[in-house]
Design a protein around this motif. Structure first.
Motif, PDB file in Angstrom:
ATOM      1  N   LEU A  83       0.847  -1.181   0.000  1.00 36.87           N
ATOM      2  CA  LEU A  83       0.000   0.000   0.000  1.00 36.87           C
ATOM      3  C   LEU A  83       0.887   1.237   0.000  1.00 36.87           C
ATOM      4  CD1 LEU A  83      -2.637  -1.095   2.645  1.00 36.87           C
ATOM      5  CD2 LEU A  83      -2.874  -1.110   0.158  1.00 36.87           C
ATOM      6  N   VAL A  84       0.409   2.314  -0.605  1.00 42.56           N
ATOM      7  CA  VAL A  84       1.173   3.543  -0.726  1.00 42.56           C
ATOM      8  C   VAL A  84       0.384   4.673  -0.084  1.00 42.56           C
ATOM      9  CG1 VAL A  84       2.167   5.193  -2.365  1.00 42.56           C
ATOM     10  CG2 VAL A  84       2.218   2.749  -2.886  1.00 42.56           C
ATOM     11  N   GLY A  85       1.076   5.526   0.672  1.00 41.39           N
ATOM     12  CA  GLY A  85       0.391   6.660   1.272  1.00 41.39           C
ATOM     13  C   GLY A  85       1.348   7.580   2.002  1.00 41.39           C
ATOM     14  N   ARG A  86       0.778   8.577   2.644  1.00 41.48           N
ATOM     15  CA  ARG A  86       1.546   9.499   3.489  1.00 41.48           C
ATOM     16  C   ARG A  86       1.209   9.157   4.925  1.00 41.48           C
ATOM     17  NH1 ARG A  86       0.607  15.399   2.089  1.00 41.48           N
ATOM     18  NH2 ARG A  86       2.398  15.622   3.451  1.00 41.48           N
ATOM     19  N   CYS A  87       2.233   9.009   5.745  1.00 43.63           N
ATOM     20  CA  CYS A  87       2.035   8.601   7.133  1.00 43.63           C
ATOM     21  C   CYS A  87       2.491   9.705   8.078  1.00 43.63           C
ATOM     22  CB  CYS A  87       2.794   7.309   7.428  1.00 43.63           C
ATOM     23  SG  CYS A  87       2.156   5.897   6.485  1.00 43.63           S
ATOM     24  N   PHE A  88       1.716   9.893   9.137  1.00 44.12           N
ATOM     25  CA  PHE A  88       1.951  10.972  10.085  1.00 44.12           C
ATOM     26  C   PHE A  88       1.977  10.426  11.509  1.00 44.12           C
ATOM     27  CE2 PHE A  88      -0.284  12.556   6.435  1.00 44.12           C
ATOM     28  CZ  PHE A  88       0.351  13.743   6.125  1.00 44.12           C
ATOM     29  N   ILE A  89       2.914  10.917  12.300  1.00 43.44           N
ATOM     30  CA  ILE A  89       2.859  10.741  13.745  1.00 43.44           C
ATOM     31  C   ILE A  89       2.482  12.110  14.307  1.00 43.44           C
ATOM     32  CG2 ILE A  89       4.480   8.809  13.858  1.00 43.44           C
ATOM     33  CD1 ILE A  89       6.661  10.804  14.679  1.00 43.44           C
ATOM     34  N   PHE A  90       2.275  12.169  15.605  1.00 40.45           N
ATOM     35  CA  PHE A  90       1.796  13.414  16.191  1.00 40.45           C
ATOM     36  C   PHE A  90       2.744  13.870  17.278  1.00 40.45           C
ATOM     37  CE2 PHE A  90      -1.617  11.040  14.338  1.00 40.45           C
ATOM     38  CZ  PHE A  90      -2.201  11.983  13.520  1.00 40.45           C
ATOM     39  N   GLY A  91       3.010  15.184  17.298  1.00 35.93           N
ATOM     40  CA  GLY A  91       3.919  15.761  18.276  1.00 35.93           C
ATOM     41  C   GLY A  91       3.460  15.448  19.690  1.00 35.93           C
ATOM     42  N   PRO A  92       4.390  15.112  20.595  1.00 38.94           N
ATOM     43  CA  PRO A  92       4.025  14.681  21.941  1.00 38.94           C
ATOM     44  C   PRO A  92       3.386  15.781  22.793  1.00 38.94           C
ATOM     45  CG  PRO A  92       6.404  14.871  21.741  1.00 38.94           C
ATOM     46  CD  PRO A  92       5.828  15.099  20.378  1.00 38.94           C
ATOM     47  N   THR A  93       3.731  17.020  22.544  1.00 39.94           N
ATOM     48  CA  THR A  93       3.181  18.092  23.375  1.00 39.94           C
ATOM     49  C   THR A  93       2.087  18.880  22.675  1.00 39.94           C
ATOM     50  OG1 THR A  93       4.954  19.574  22.645  1.00 39.94           O
ATOM     51  CG2 THR A  93       5.290  18.368  24.707  1.00 39.94           C
ATOM     52  N   ASP A  94       2.259  19.140  21.377  1.00 43.32           N
ATOM     53  CA  ASP A  94       1.287  19.983  20.683  1.00 43.32           C
ATOM     54  C   ASP A  94       0.348  19.210  19.768  1.00 43.32           C
ATOM     55  OD1 ASP A  94       3.036  19.284  18.701  1.00 43.32           O
ATOM     56  OD2 ASP A  94       3.663  21.312  18.222  1.00 43.32           O
ATOM     57  N   GLY A  95       0.602  17.920  19.553  1.00 41.45           N
ATOM     58  CA  GLY A  95      -0.266  17.099  18.719  1.00 41.45           C
ATOM     59  C   GLY A  95      -0.216  17.403  17.236  1.00 41.45           C
ATOM     60  N   ARG A  96       0.747  18.230  16.815  1.00 42.19           N
ATOM     61  CA  ARG A  96       0.808  18.569  15.383  1.00 42.19           C
ATOM     62  C   ARG A  96       1.272  17.367  14.566  1.00 42.19           C
ATOM     63  NH1 ARG A  96       6.016  19.569  13.576  1.00 42.19           N
ATOM     64  NH2 ARG A  96       7.492  19.727  15.271  1.00 42.19           N
ATOM     65  N   GLU A  97       0.811  17.330  13.308  1.00 43.48           N
ATOM     66  CA  GLU A  97       1.188  16.237  12.416  1.00 43.48           C
ATOM     67  C   GLU A  97       2.652  16.347  12.012  1.00 43.48           C
ATOM     68  OE1 GLU A  97      -2.907  15.421   9.962  1.00 43.48           O
ATOM     69  OE2 GLU A  97      -1.345  16.603   9.022  1.00 43.48           O
ATOM     70  N   ILE A  98       3.322  15.209  12.013  1.00 40.85           N
ATOM     71  CA  ILE A  98       4.699  15.123  11.531  1.00 40.85           C
ATOM     72  C   ILE A  98       4.698  14.098  10.404  1.00 40.85           C
ATOM     73  CG2 ILE A  98       7.069  14.511  12.106  1.00 40.85           C
ATOM     74  CD1 ILE A  98       6.318  15.239  15.060  1.00 40.85           C
ATOM     75  N   ASP A  99       4.922  14.550   9.181  1.00 38.89           N
ATOM     76  CA  ASP A  99       4.933  13.689   8.005  1.00 38.89           C
ATOM     77  C   ASP A  99       6.251  12.920   7.985  1.00 38.89           C
ATOM     78  OD1 ASP A  99       5.316  12.694   5.351  1.00 38.89           O
ATOM     79  OD2 ASP A  99       3.914  14.180   4.592  1.00 38.89           O
ATOM     80  N   LEU A 100       6.178  11.589   8.093  1.00 31.34           N
ATOM     81  CA  LEU A 100       7.393  10.775   8.174  1.00 31.34           C
ATOM     82  C   LEU A 100       8.235  10.874   6.905  1.00 31.34           C
ATOM     83  CD1 LEU A 100       5.966   7.626   9.995  1.00 31.34           C
ATOM     84  CD2 LEU A 100       7.299   9.515  10.963  1.00 31.34           C
ATOM     85  N   GLY A 101       7.602  10.878   5.741  1.00 31.71           N
ATOM     86  CA  GLY A 101       8.345  11.017   4.493  1.00 31.71           C
ATOM     87  C   GLY A 101       9.049  12.364   4.393  1.00 31.71           C
TER      88      GLY A 101
END
Length: 140
Positions: free
Chosen positions: A93-111
């Motif tokens: 499968l292909v896509g964009r994956c995001f984790i979330f900042g520990p304090t502010d919850g902002r998206e962090i694009d892994l790619g």
């Protein structure tokens, strides 16, 4: 050529070109990163997802893998799947994956993090168009 026919042809031309460029995401996969099998793909449960539009440079693969493992392992992740499958590696499968900042919850694009650190290049062509091995990417 009548004006109506000309407008019709222009609309067909534009719609075919716009759909080829559009980055549409058909489904979302959420969970925790259970494994990082390569710098540009992660396992969410039993599903492996390849990051869209990037190519990890071979010379950086070991450092990039360690970086991605430190960044993403066991973190909550959201992958926005494009509906495509990577044809060169068993239909990943292909896509964009995001984790979330520990304090502010902002998206962090892994790619994008791989790109920012210089571990990867951005690719212009959809990865599903590749049908040769090793893959030939159209990268910046």
């Amino acid at each position: 050529m009548t004006p109506v026919r000309l407008v019709f042809l222009i609309l067909i031309f534009l719609s075919s070109h716009l759909s080829a460029v559009e980055r549409r995401y058909d489904a979302t996969l959420t969970g925790h990163v259970d494994n990082v099998s390569s710098p540009d793909s992660i396992w969410v449960g039993a599903i492996e997802v390849r990051f869209r539009d990037i190519f990890v440079l071979e010379k950086n693969s070991s450092d990039a893998l360690n970086f991605m493992r430190a960044l993403a392992m066991h973190r909550e992740v959201e992958c926005r799947l494009s509906g495509e499958r990577l044809t060169t590696t068993e239909g990943l499968l292909v896509g964009r994956c995001f984790i979330f900042g520990p304090t502010d919850g902002r998206e962090i694009d892994l790619g994008n993090r791989l790109l920012e650190r210089g571990f990867a290049r951005a690719c212009k062509e959809p990865q599903t168009a590749i049908s040769v091995w090793p893959p030939v990417y159209s990268c910046e």
